[in-house]
Enzyme design. Structure first.
Site, mmCIF file in Angstrom:
data_model
loop_
_atom_site.group_PDB
_atom_site.id
_atom_site.type_symbol
_atom_site.label_atom_id
_atom_site.label_comp_id
_atom_site.label_asym_id
_atom_site.label_seq_id
_atom_site.Cartn_x
_atom_site.Cartn_y
_atom_site.Cartn_z
ATOM 1 N N PRO A 41 0.844 -1.194 0.000
ATOM 2 C CA PRO A 41 0.000 0.000 0.000
ATOM 3 C C PRO A 41 0.878 1.241 0.000
ATOM 4 C CG PRO A 41 -0.720 -1.544 1.693
ATOM 5 C CD PRO A 41 0.625 -1.994 1.213
ATOM 6 N N GLU A 42 0.771 2.005 -1.078
ATOM 7 C CA GLU A 42 1.477 3.277 -1.178
ATOM 8 C C GLU A 42 0.414 4.373 -1.122
ATOM 9 O OE1 GLU A 42 4.359 3.226 -4.406
ATOM 10 O OE2 GLU A 42 4.482 1.057 -4.275
#
Length: 278
Positions: free
Chosen positions: A2-3
């Site tokens: 998850p960015e």
DNA sequence: CTTGTGTCCTGTAGGC
DNA sequence: TGCCTACAGGACACAA
């Protein structure tokens, strides 16, 4: 994984499910995923508060609680949050927040690298020092060519490793750094301080573009399906990736004959097109 | 200060 | 078939 785009998508999806609800109780199933305070205090202090809003800083998701305090979550590599009905207990659930109305917010993290924190906005603990040193948000107006140029000036490290440095541009991880460098036509191995002004300008624009597109398409769900939206659906950006996960395939850029290659920079992989990234 | 390396952690993919 | 190893990745501790 998850960015910034994934965390932002999760934030948007969770907001209507959480705001207004009260945390009836907290169960910590694995103590070491609680970053601050210690697990017992965390459970005791968080219980009873109502969610008032959400925000995000880099890859940190901040769930605002009444009284100005925050429940902060970092998903790291494999973490995710889901709102489940009372009887459902997901595999790898590490912390469970019971919610008024019977449902629960479950922090699921197979690798147990992700962290939850409970902080008062006036007193951020040392465990969250990284959050205060964080650089500009690439999706905000302050992320200009001048800003990025100042951060890269004189630096000998590779541009790839500096893009991953949250003090330079927060929220960027391995996927979006590779994609931004491809859009900008810059090799990940280039020394950051050696980029021309024009290249830095292209890179700043590419970072803004790729992160905004990531948000627009609700993030990147790879084959492992580890990242999904709070409603369980998949993101859409994986179909628009131009280098990440495309090693050995032909470059996406029209007219480019290159084949995507993978190199090791520091201890992480970088993908690029040797033909159109200089 | 800067830079590179190792560590955390565990499921999965690949080799034999 | 099944074991074993390498690998993935974000953040940070640490060494040079």
């Amino acid at each position: 994984m998850p960015e910034l785009p994934e965390v932002e998508t999760i934030r948007r999806g969770l907001t209507p499910l959480l705001v207004g609800r009260r945390i009836s109780g907290v169960v910590v199933r694995r103590n070491d995923v609680v970053g601050f305070p210690d697990a017992a205090d965390f459970a005791r202090q968080v219980a009873g508060h109502r969610f008032t809003g959400t925000s995000r800083r880099g890859k940190y998701l901040m769930l605002e609680l009444e009284g100005g305090r925050q429940l902060i979550v970092h998903l790291r590599l494999s973490g995710h949050l889901e709102v489940v009905t009372g009887s459902v207990r997901p595999r790898y659930e590490r912390v469970r927040f019971g919610l008024s109305g019977g449902k629960a917010l479950s922090f699921v993290e197979p690798r147990a690298l992700g962290r939850v924190y409970f902080v008062n906005w006036t007193a951020y603990p040392p465990a969250l020092a990284g959050m205060r040193e964080m650089g500009e948000e690439p999706v905000r107006a302050g992320f200009t060519t001048d800003y990025l140029a100042a951060k890269l000036r004189g630096r000998k490290a590779s541009v790839k490793s500096l893009l991953l440095d949250q003090r330079v541009c927060c929220g960027v991880g391995n996927i979006y750094s590779d994609e931004a460098l491809h859009r900008a036509g810059i090799r990940p191995t280039r020394r950051a301080g050696r980029l021309s002004r024009a290249e830095v300008g292209r890179l700043a624009r590419a970072l803004r573009g790729v992160l905004n597109d990531g948000i627009k398409w609700c993030g990147t769900t790879m084959e492992d399906g580890r990242y999904v939206l709070p409603d369980g659906t998949r993101g859409g950006f994986q179909e628009r990736l131009r280098v990440f996960g495309r090693e050995g395939q032909r470059c996406w850029r029209p007219g480019c004959e290159g084949v995507i290659r993978r190199v090791q920079i520091g201890n992480r992989g970088a993908r690029y097109c040797p033909a159109c990234q200089e």
